[in-house]
Structure formats: C-alpha cells, structure tokens
Design a protein around this motif. Structure first.
Motif, PDB file in Angstrom:
ATOM      1  N   THR A  50      63.214  19.979  24.157  1.00 43.85           N
ATOM      2  CA  THR A  50      62.958  18.727  24.876  1.00 43.85           C
ATOM      3  C   THR A  50      62.003  18.955  26.039  1.00 43.85           C
ATOM      4  OG1 THR A  50      65.139  17.859  24.273  1.00 43.85           O
ATOM      5  CG2 THR A  50      64.032  16.843  26.163  1.00 43.85           C
ATOM      6  N   ILE A  51      62.276  19.994  26.840  1.00 43.08           N
ATOM      7  CA  ILE A  51      61.439  20.277  28.002  1.00 43.08           C
ATOM      8  C   ILE A  51      60.021  20.626  27.572  1.00 43.08           C
ATOM      9  CG2 ILE A  51      61.105  21.839  29.950  1.00 43.08           C
ATOM     10  CD1 ILE A  51      63.348  19.794  30.289  1.00 43.08           C
ATOM     11  N   GLU A  52      59.874  21.436  26.530  1.00 43.52           N
ATOM     12  CA  GLU A  52      58.536  21.828  26.093  1.00 43.52           C
ATOM     13  C   GLU A  52      57.738  20.626  25.585  1.00 43.52           C
ATOM     14  OE1 GLU A  52      59.245  24.955  23.302  1.00 43.52           O
ATOM     15  OE2 GLU A  52      59.431  26.486  24.870  1.00 43.52           O
ATOM     16  N   ILE A  53      58.408  19.658  24.981  1.00 43.05           N
ATOM     17  CA  ILE A  53      57.728  18.429  24.563  1.00 43.05           C
ATOM     18  C   ILE A  53      57.268  17.643  25.786  1.00 43.05           C
ATOM     19  CG2 ILE A  53      58.083  16.183  23.476  1.00 43.05           C
ATOM     20  CD1 ILE A  53      59.905  17.657  21.445  1.00 43.05           C
ATOM     21  N   LEU A  87      59.350  28.735  35.501  1.00 45.62           N
ATOM     22  CA  LEU A  87      60.000  29.286  34.322  1.00 45.62           C
ATOM     23  C   LEU A  87      61.206  30.140  34.709  1.00 45.62           C
ATOM     24  CD1 LEU A  87      56.815  30.332  32.319  1.00 45.62           C
ATOM     25  CD2 LEU A  87      58.164  28.239  32.081  1.00 45.62           C
ATOM     26  N   GLN A  88      62.029  30.450  33.692  1.00 45.98           N
ATOM     27  CA  GLN A  88      63.242  31.229  33.937  1.00 45.98           C
ATOM     28  C   GLN A  88      62.928  32.650  34.365  1.00 45.98           C
ATOM     29  OE1 GLN A  88      66.009  31.102  30.713  1.00 45.98           O
ATOM     30  NE2 GLN A  88      67.302  32.705  31.530  1.00 45.98           N
ATOM     31  N   SER A  89      61.903  33.234  33.784  1.00 45.25           N
ATOM     32  CA  SER A  89      61.513  34.602  34.128  1.00 45.25           C
ATOM     33  C   SER A  89      60.115  34.583  34.715  1.00 45.25           C
ATOM     34  CB  SER A  89      61.550  35.509  32.894  1.00 45.25           C
ATOM     35  OG  SER A  89      60.687  35.019  31.884  1.00 45.25           O
ATOM     36  N   LEU A 166      62.351  22.930  36.497  1.00 44.65           N
ATOM     37  CA  LEU A 166      63.003  24.184  36.881  1.00 44.65           C
ATOM     38  C   LEU A 166      63.870  24.652  35.714  1.00 44.65           C
ATOM     39  CD1 LEU A 166      64.212  23.268  40.499  1.00 44.65           C
ATOM     40  CD2 LEU A 166      62.142  24.506  39.866  1.00 44.65           C
ATOM     41  N   ASP A 167      63.501  25.764  35.101  1.00 42.78           N
ATOM     42  CA  ASP A 167      64.218  26.282  33.940  1.00 42.78           C
ATOM     43  C   ASP A 167      65.157  27.401  34.372  1.00 42.78           C
ATOM     44  OD1 ASP A 167      65.065  26.955  31.417  1.00 42.78           O
ATOM     45  OD2 ASP A 167      63.199  27.922  30.814  1.00 42.78           O
ATOM     46  N   ILE A 198      65.997  19.851  36.003  1.00 44.14           N
ATOM     47  CA  ILE A 198      66.566  21.204  35.955  1.00 44.14           C
ATOM     48  C   ILE A 198      67.277  21.409  34.622  1.00 44.14           C
ATOM     49  CG2 ILE A 198      68.213  22.791  37.005  1.00 44.14           C
ATOM     50  CD1 ILE A 198      67.936  21.256  39.593  1.00 44.14           C
ATOM     51  N   THR A 199      67.032  22.556  33.986  1.00 44.68           N
ATOM     52  CA  THR A 199      67.881  22.975  32.873  1.00 44.68           C
ATOM     53  C   THR A 199      68.748  24.126  33.380  1.00 44.68           C
ATOM     54  OG1 THR A 199      66.267  24.584  32.040  1.00 44.68           O
ATOM     55  CG2 THR A 199      66.144  22.353  31.177  1.00 44.68           C
TER      56      THR A 199
END
Length: 311
Positions: A50-53, A87-89, A166-167, A198-199
């Motif tokens: 969903t976020i990438e879309i 991103l997360q990393s 924010l991932d 936020i995810t």
C-alpha cells in the motif's frame, strides 16, 4: 489538529495482484491534511505494498489513488519533492559529516521551491529542530542509533514536505531514543504542519502517536478509527473480577466503573480483591487479525463484526 478542509491521500477500491494472488482487494481510505495515521497489520497484510503504491514506487492493478492531488502512477519529480520518505533501514555515509550531508540533500530540492513553499529548510534550523545541533560537524559514522534515526528524519524533512512516510520508525531504538522520537513525530505534525503516515508493528507507539489507526489483514481493511474508538468498539467489554463468599467471580461488562459501583452498593463489605482489566488496543488488534485470518480460511464459519467495528 487535522485540517478538515482538505485531504492529503484518497484511496478508493485499491487492488494489487501478483499473478493469481491478490495482495490487496478493495482497500479504500482517506487521510486528512495534518493528520497522523498509523497503518498496522501482521506481516503479509499488504502494508508495504500500500505504501509503495502511495509513494509511486509500485503500480496498482485497479482502483483510484490520489496523493497530494496527483495519481502516484503519473507523479513527476516536482510531485515527489513534496513528500518526505524515512525508510526502515538507512544507508551509511561514512565520509560525510552531518551538516554536509543534510546540506547536499537539501540542495536537491532547491529547484522545486514555489512562492508558497520555500525549499529546502535551513540546515541549521532543521538540525536544531530534530535535536542534532551539537552533532552538526561530527562524522555520521560516530552517531548513536537514536542520533542516526534523527538524521534519517532530518533528511526526510529537508525538502519541507507536505506528506511524510515513516516506515517502522523506531525499530532498533532504545527506550529513551524511542521516547525522543515520538516527541519528534509530534513536532513534525504540529510545527512542520505535515501529514504523517506511519507503518509500525508497535501498538503502543501507534496509540501514542496516531490521530487515527487503520488495521490491515488478509489484504483488506478490518478497522479504521481513533485508538479509543477501536478499543471501545472492537475489543469489547472490560473484565471485572472479585472474590465474594470465598469464590472468585468474573464478569465482562461494557462499563466497569458503573458495574463496580453497583457491586459495592449491593454487597459492600463482603467484596474482596476487586480487579478491573480494561480492554486495550492490543485486544482489538489481535481479535481483528484473528477474525480476518479465520474468515479467509473458513469464510462460512466466521460471524460478521458488530456494526461500527470496521469500515
């Protein structure tokens, strides 16, 4: 408070397929300007897709998506400049110092300034805002995990974004760094006036930060509401337990305070060891995910949620 006068994100009937596998089926939601929305769900629920879309990095199979007034599939560089992505990393930049890297990243946004929004942010002002002023001239490689995460956020904000993704923002942070980061997210909304999505897998984090929570499971939305709404509507009743006449009694009630008052009015001095366990967001989340998984496996055997539990 969120600005009800406009929307940052509109999603209607979003679908995504990989071959014969449908990852997202009919996802619809809106995000208001200035709102902090947390997207929750187990691994494989469809959060990342969903976020990438929304970010324009993945093509959808069907449905309508509007992000900052633009279809992400048609997004231009000018449109991308209006968003910040954390991103997360992270990718280390050992040869850079903090101020130098942020200034370089900011220079990439300068061509996208408008009469309304001047891009980028002043580097020193931004470093002060995220709590890195004292580390401005230090090599990035010597920063702590919490400081490195603050730099990630500064990079995401340097273009003065209207929408920030924010991932999993606090993965790997210690409790103090996590608390500091939560305060920073509130500043992003209140002082930077940005919409935040936020995810996270951290229910406590979502409850503290989000104006609203969407829970995804099995490729669809199973709940959408404020943390308190989800807790009340889905987790169900509080658990009240007490000892009376030497026996432990347990009841599940909608209003534990009123029930306890009635209990004492009736049995008074004979009540011992009264305990009240209030329904939590975790209860709601686990129940919703469990029901969605059971419905996917045995669609005819799972009763529907009560009215208002999800939308």
């Amino acid at each position: 408070m969120p600005d009800s006068g406009g929307l940052s994100i509109e999603v209607d009937g979003l679908r995504l397929r990989y071959g014969t596998t449908e990852v997202l089926h009919g996802v619809s939601f809106q995000v208001r300007r200035g709102e902090v929305l947390a997207l929750l769900g187990p691994n494989g629920a469809g959060k990342t897709s969903t976020i990438e879309i929304l970010e324009g990095f993945r093509m959808r199979s069907a449905g309508r998506v509007d992000v900052l007034g633009v279809d992400p599939a048609l997004g231009t560089e000018h449109w991308r400049a209006r968003m910040g992505i954390v991103l997360q990393s992270w990718r280390d930049h050992p040869k850079w110092r903090v101020r130098e890297l942020l200034a370089f990243q900011g220079s990439l946004y300068a061509p996208y300034s408008t009469p309304v929004i001047r891009r980028p942010w002043d580097v020193d002002d931004l470093l002060a805002a995220v709590g890195l002023a004292e580390q401005a001239d230090r090599p990035i490689k010597v920063l702590s995990g919490g400081q490195r995460r603050r730099l990630d956020v500064a990079i995401g904000l340097v273009g003065r974004p209207e929408l920030v993704f924010l991932d999993e923002p606090t993965t790997g942070l210690d409790p103090k760094a996590r608390r500091d980061f939560h305060a920073l997210v509130r500043r992003i909304r209140d002082e930077f006036e940005a919409t935040v999505l936020i995810t996270t897998h951290d229910l406590d984090e979502a409850e503290k930060l989000a104006d609203r929570i969407i829970i995804l499971a099995e490729g669809g939305i199973v709940a959408d509401g404020t943390p308190s709404q989800l807790t009340r509507q889905i987790a169900g009743h509080d658990e009240v337990s007490w000892v009376h006449g030497g026996a432990r009694q347990v009841r599940h009630v909608a209003d534990s305070t009123a029930f306890a008052r009635g209990l004492f009015a009736r049995d008074g001095n004979s009540i011992r060891e009264l305990e009240i366990r209030r329904a939590t967001l975790e209860d709601a989340y686990l129940a919703l995910v469990r029901n969605a998984e059971q419905a996917a496996a045995h669609p005819a055997e799972v009763a529907p949620e009560p009215d208002g539990a999800s939308r």
